[in-house]
Design an enzyme around this catalytic site. Structure first.
Site, mmCIF file in Angstrom:
data_model
loop_
_atom_site.group_PDB
_atom_site.id
_atom_site.type_symbol
_atom_site.label_atom_id
_atom_site.label_comp_id
_atom_site.label_asym_id
_atom_site.label_seq_id
_atom_site.Cartn_x
_atom_site.Cartn_y
_atom_site.Cartn_z
ATOM 1 N N HIS A 403 37.863 32.684 31.909
ATOM 2 C CA HIS A 403 36.788 31.719 32.105
ATOM 3 C C HIS A 403 36.982 30.486 31.238
ATOM 4 O O HIS A 403 36.903 29.349 31.703
ATOM 5 C CB HIS A 403 35.447 32.395 31.785
ATOM 6 C CG HIS A 403 34.294 31.477 31.917
ATOM 7 N ND1 HIS A 403 33.806 30.756 30.852
ATOM 8 C CD2 HIS A 403 33.566 31.118 32.985
ATOM 9 C CE1 HIS A 403 32.804 30.004 31.262
ATOM 10 N NE2 HIS A 403 32.637 30.210 32.567
ATOM 11 N N ARG A 497 35.121 27.209 43.182
ATOM 12 C CA ARG A 497 34.501 28.462 42.722
ATOM 13 C C ARG A 497 33.014 28.202 42.516
ATOM 14 O O ARG A 497 32.634 27.576 41.527
ATOM 15 C CB ARG A 497 35.096 28.880 41.377
ATOM 16 C CG ARG A 497 36.560 29.287 41.394
ATOM 17 C CD ARG A 497 36.981 29.590 39.955
ATOM 18 N NE ARG A 497 38.222 30.310 39.837
ATOM 19 C CZ ARG A 497 39.384 29.732 39.533
ATOM 20 N NH1 ARG A 497 39.454 28.434 39.346
ATOM 21 N NH2 ARG A 497 40.479 30.467 39.397
ATOM 22 N N ARG A 544 34.527 28.953 48.049
ATOM 23 C CA ARG A 544 34.602 30.409 47.987
ATOM 24 C C ARG A 544 33.222 30.986 47.748
ATOM 25 O O ARG A 544 32.460 30.462 46.920
ATOM 26 C CB ARG A 544 35.535 30.811 46.847
ATOM 27 C CG ARG A 544 35.774 32.287 46.803
ATOM 28 C CD ARG A 544 36.761 32.627 45.720
ATOM 29 N NE ARG A 544 36.174 32.477 44.398
ATOM 30 C CZ ARG A 544 36.836 32.747 43.280
ATOM 31 N NH1 ARG A 544 38.110 33.122 43.333
ATOM 32 N NH2 ARG A 544 36.255 32.617 42.112
ATOM 33 N N GLU A 640 43.999 38.627 47.272
ATOM 34 C CA GLU A 640 43.921 38.910 45.838
ATOM 35 C C GLU A 640 44.170 40.370 45.532
ATOM 36 O O GLU A 640 44.327 40.753 44.380
ATOM 37 C CB GLU A 640 42.512 38.572 45.319
ATOM 38 C CG GLU A 640 42.198 37.116 45.350
ATOM 39 C CD GLU A 640 40.773 36.861 44.951
ATOM 40 O OE1 GLU A 640 40.543 36.319 43.870
ATOM 41 O OE2 GLU A 640 39.870 37.203 45.746
ATOM 42 N N GLY A 662 45.203 34.454 45.742
ATOM 43 C CA GLY A 662 44.533 34.392 44.438
ATOM 44 C C GLY A 662 45.419 35.195 43.501
ATOM 45 O O GLY A 662 45.197 36.378 43.256
ATOM 46 N N THR A 663 46.441 34.541 43.020
ATOM 47 C CA THR A 663 47.452 35.284 42.253
ATOM 48 C C THR A 663 46.933 35.804 40.921
ATOM 49 O O THR A 663 47.466 36.762 40.385
ATOM 50 C CB THR A 663 48.699 34.407 42.006
ATOM 51 O OG1 THR A 663 48.255 33.100 41.664
ATOM 52 C CG2 THR A 663 49.591 34.359 43.214
ATOM 53 N N ASN A 664 45.880 35.155 40.399
ATOM 54 C CA ASN A 664 45.348 35.653 39.123
ATOM 55 C C ASN A 664 44.985 37.125 39.269
ATOM 56 O O ASN A 664 45.280 37.956 38.416
ATOM 57 C CB ASN A 664 44.098 34.873 38.712
ATOM 58 C CG ASN A 664 44.361 33.389 38.619
ATOM 59 O OD1 ASN A 664 45.508 32.985 38.535
ATOM 60 N ND2 ASN A 664 43.305 32.591 38.654
ATOM 61 N N ASP A 665 44.332 37.416 40.382
ATOM 62 C CA ASP A 665 43.953 38.805 40.632
ATOM 63 C C ASP A 665 45.091 39.584 41.287
ATOM 64 O O ASP A 665 45.312 40.743 40.962
ATOM 65 C CB ASP A 665 42.711 38.852 41.520
ATOM 66 C CG ASP A 665 41.452 38.564 40.715
ATOM 67 O OD1 ASP A 665 41.359 39.079 39.590
ATOM 68 O OD2 ASP A 665 40.596 37.809 41.190
ATOM 69 N N CYS A 712 45.859 29.499 45.372
ATOM 70 C CA CYS A 712 44.920 28.806 44.490
ATOM 71 C C CYS A 712 44.838 29.460 43.119
ATOM 72 O O CYS A 712 44.071 29.051 42.265
ATOM 73 C CB CYS A 712 43.537 28.710 45.117
ATOM 74 S SG CYS A 712 42.873 30.309 45.562
#
Ligand code: PEP
Ligand code: MG
Length: 765
Positions: A403, A497, A544, A640, A662-665, A712
């Site tokens: 965050h 977001r 989103r 994701e 959503g590569t972060n996830d 993203c």
């Protein structure tokens, strides 16, 4: 197997040879191989060092002296280090190795060339080689005897007390750790300095060069104010020249050393580099950057009309460059005596100085004032108002996608995350300087930290009309960042977001519903999204639906009703929560409906955390039930969860209009690595073959169905990853505001290369 010789010449070395020639040696070999004018050099290999230890019997002796050593006992440690160094220095180098070194030196220039002798660490995974004592450099060495002594000193440097302690703490085995030694022609520079091959903060294609008289040491050590030149790579012109008063220069001194001398009054004010020289250096910089794929921090020097490139390394590592204090303003250190208090991940670029305010509980966030530095375990959405005020942010936890990182980047507030001990190590009221590019926190005011909050991190498109076939979009989380995002000239918003719109109000969606304040909730969403839509007329904006893990809601009003989850990352979030909380979902759809009605047909809706096509179908049907013309609006999914990548064809059959990685996830769920956990951050590997495999297959399926496929996640802001994605056929990329210029350039370059290669292959047929 071929045995490794005692000596390797630069021409024989590539970057893979690190184990034999160490980091420095490998990098020089690689630079020479791509045509950079690197001064002649040979490397005394790590294997030669090992042979030296074995043949002199030192290996056994050292082993015995370290075996029982308690590194926490300072006296014992110092003593062991002294003994080990003494043993290495006094031992006779075996004749074969000695002869090879002498022969190589003779070959350089009949044996009396002046050289620099540098140790080159082979344990490159040591986070800070300088700490490990593997940074010894002996300049201005001439003659066989002096050379052999310098080599032995470099070998002995492996056994400094700090080095032994550090290795013990890092779990390195002292008995197998090796060292190589680089012997390189010493360039007696008339002028020298450093260069950033692209703007270090914005990634803009401008080369920044600093230069002064004499050896580069003067610039690197910060003992002189160098000239500064900016070369615009698009217009190929020097756009800025700052001529400083260069009072001193450092020169080689006859007897194996250097001396500092005063520069004559006339030369002090003279311009060091001509425009032609700046252009030529910029060209070499570009060669290095293109080869390594990321902007480089280069050391250069000039003798008469001969140019030399002495060193090239990624800009992101300059924080570790012990001896470099140049590049004021970008590196933020003018004197070089600043103490580094903390290291973490540079999550949002920029440098700022201010007073520490430690916030342990989000409820106290009101304590921070304009210009303070917010230090906390991890930021929460309800800290956003405080985050707006501060000059910089430092957190104990988190990585590039947490965050704090996401919001700071959009606010343009420098941030360092994942420092582990920030809240414990810093004190309220203490003045610190935060370098959000390098991930460093310094004690006190770093004088030349001129790059303040709100500095020009935005690249205006008009200045860079680079056209790409692959769309380059931008991510937005807070409406106030919309104008900065639009100023990048991005081709749309690949991710908005919306949870940040709501959570910033400090009330959970459930609170609005329970307190019958639904209209307010819808209005907040509507107004926030509209700001972003207005900033991107005629360009698609993918909004989103809500996706906040329950723990992020905890501190807000209504947070007491949130379920306590053992692992919120795997919990009740994204589309799974909306499908089970129809009212929460309906209110979001209400806001979308109003916007479509107002004519914003550039609005597309993206569902997060989708794991099965049934969820997409269910969401679509609910929207249809609430009066949305679902066949004529753009509804897509985030990829994701590995399951959604694996089942992509089924999603395509269900009529998704677009998909975005959503590569972060996706990375955390594929590799089982919590993206916010700094203890496993090292294992968080965007380019893990399993992740790439999922992405590759999903792109191909989308292409077969003619459906836009995008990214993203944070990996979309990494040029190397983007190069790979473009090669594999991605249709668009959505990056952070600060990364757009760099990503657009990467996309353009990759596309051109693909076209060129295809044309060449056709011609060759
Ligand atoms: C992602 O998972 O890559 C993503 C963009 O979503 P978020 O970071 O909000 O989870
Ligand atoms: Mg996500």
């Amino acid at each position: 197997m071929k045995t490794m010789p005692n000596i390797l010449w630069l021409e024989e070395i590539r970057k893979e040879d690190i184990i034999s020639v160490g980091g420095k040696g490998a990098s020089l070999g690689e630079m020479a191989s791509i045509g950079l004018p690197v001064p002649g050099a040979f490397v005394i290999t790590a294997q030669a060092f090992r042979r030296f230890l074995v043949e002199t019997g030192l290996e056994q002796k050292l082993y015995a002296s370290f075996e029982k050593l308690d590194v926490e006992n300072n006296d014992a440690l110092e003593k062991a280090a002294e003994t080990a160094k003494g043993l290495v220095l006094k031992a006779k180098i075996p004749p074969a190795i000695r002869d090879d070194i002498k022969k190589a030196y003779k070959r350089m220039n009949s044996g009396n060339l002046v050289v620099a002798v540098r140790s080159s660490a082979t344990a490159e995974d040591l986070p800070d080689a300088s700490f490990a004592g593997q940074q010894e450099t002996y300049l201005n060495i001439q003659g066989e005897a002096a050379l052999l002594l310098a080599v032995q000193k470099c070998w002995a440097s492996l056994y400094g007390a700090r080095a032994i302690y550090y290795r013990a703490k890092q779990g390195f085995d002292d008995n197998t750790v090796n060292i190589a030694v680089v012997v390189q022609q010493l360039v007696n520079s008339e002028k020298a300095g450093v260069m950033f091959t692209s703007h270090p903060i914005t990634g803009e294609p401008s080369t920044i060069i600093e230069g002064s008289w004499g050896l580069g040491e003067a610039v690197v050590s910060g003992s002189v104010s160098p000239d500064k030149y900016v070369f615009d790579q698009r217009s190929e012109k020097v756009t800025e020249r700052v001529i400083s008063t260069k009072k001193i220069e450092i020169l080689a001194d006859g007897s194996n050393g250097t001396k500092t001398v005063e520069v004559s009054a006339k030369r002090q004010e003279q311009q060091v580099l001509s425009d032609e020289e700046v252009a030529k250096l910029a060209m070499y910089g570009k060669i290095a950057e293109n080869h390594y794929g990321i902007p480089q921090d280069v050391e250069w020097s000039i003798v008469n009309t001969t140019f030399y490139i002495l060193q090239s390394r990624p800009i992101t590592t300059i924080g570790n460059r012990k001896e470099t204090k140049g590049m004021s303003g970008a590196q933020g250190s003018g004197k070089g005596d600043q103490k580094i208090l903390l290291k973490g991940q540079g999550a949002s670029p920029g440098i700022a100085t201010g007073k520490v305010v430690i916030i342990n509980d989000a409820k106290d966030a009101g304590r921070v004032k304009e210009g303070d530095i917010l230090v906390t375990r991890m930021t929460n959405p309800d800290m956003v108002p405080a985050m707006r005020k501060v000059a910089a942010i430092v957190t104990d936890e988190g990585g590039m996608t947490c965050h704090a990182a996401i919001v700071s980047r959009e606010l343009g507030t420098p941030a360092v995350v994942g420092t582990k001990t920030g809240t414990a190590a810093l004190k309220n009221g203490q003045v610190i300087t935060v370098n959000g590019e390098m991930g460093l926190v310094y004690e006190g005011v770093v004088e030349s930290a001129v790059q303040q909050k709100g500095s020009p991190q935005v690249t205006v498109a008009a200045a860079a009309p680079v056209i790409t076939a692959t769309s380059v979009k931008v991510n937005v989380s807070i409406p106030e960042a919309a104008a900065r995002a639009a100023a990048t000239g991005a081709d749309g918003v690949g991710l908005l977001r919306i949870e940040h719109l709501i959570l910033g109000l400090n009330k959970t969606p459930g609170w609005f519903i329970t307190n019958h304040r639904e209209e307010e909730f819808v209005k907040e969403l509507h107004d926030g999204i509209r700001i972003v839509l207005d900033a991107f007329p005629g360009k698609t904006v993918w909004v989103r639906t809500l996706d906040a893990p329950t723990d992020e809601f905890r501190n807000m009003m209504g947070g007491e009703n949130e379920p306590i989850e053992h692992n919120p990352m795997l919990g009740w979030r994204g589309i799974r929560r909306d499908l089970e909380s129809p009212e929460q979902f309906r209110l979001q759809v209400e806001a979308f409906k109003q916007l479509w009605k107002e004519g914003y047909d550039n609005l597309g809706i993206m569902f997060p955390m989708v794991s099965h096509p049934d969820q997409f179908v269910a969401a679509k049907e609910m929207m249809r039930g609430w009066g949305v013309d679902v066949e004529n609006v753009s509804l897509g999914i985030m990829i994701e969860i590995p399951s959604s990548a694996i089942l992509i064809e089924d999603f395509l059959e269900c009529g998704i209009k677009f998909a975005s990685f959503g590569t972060n996830d996706l990375i955390q769920y594929t590799l089982a690595i919590d993206r916010n956990n700094e203890n496993v951050a090292k294992m968080y590997e965007p380019k893990h073959p399993a992740v790439l495999h999922l992405i590759h297959d999903a792109i191909q399926s989308c292409r077969e169905y003619g459906v836009e496929c995008s990214i993203c996640g944070q990996a979309g802001s990494d040029p190397k990853m983007v190069e790979w994605l473009v090669e594999h056929g991605i249709s668009s990329v959505s990056a952070n505001i600060d990364a757009i210029a760099k990503i657009r350039e990467t996309v353009a370059k990759t596309e051109k290369r693909i076209i060129l290669e295809a044309a060449r292959n056709r011609n060759a047929e």
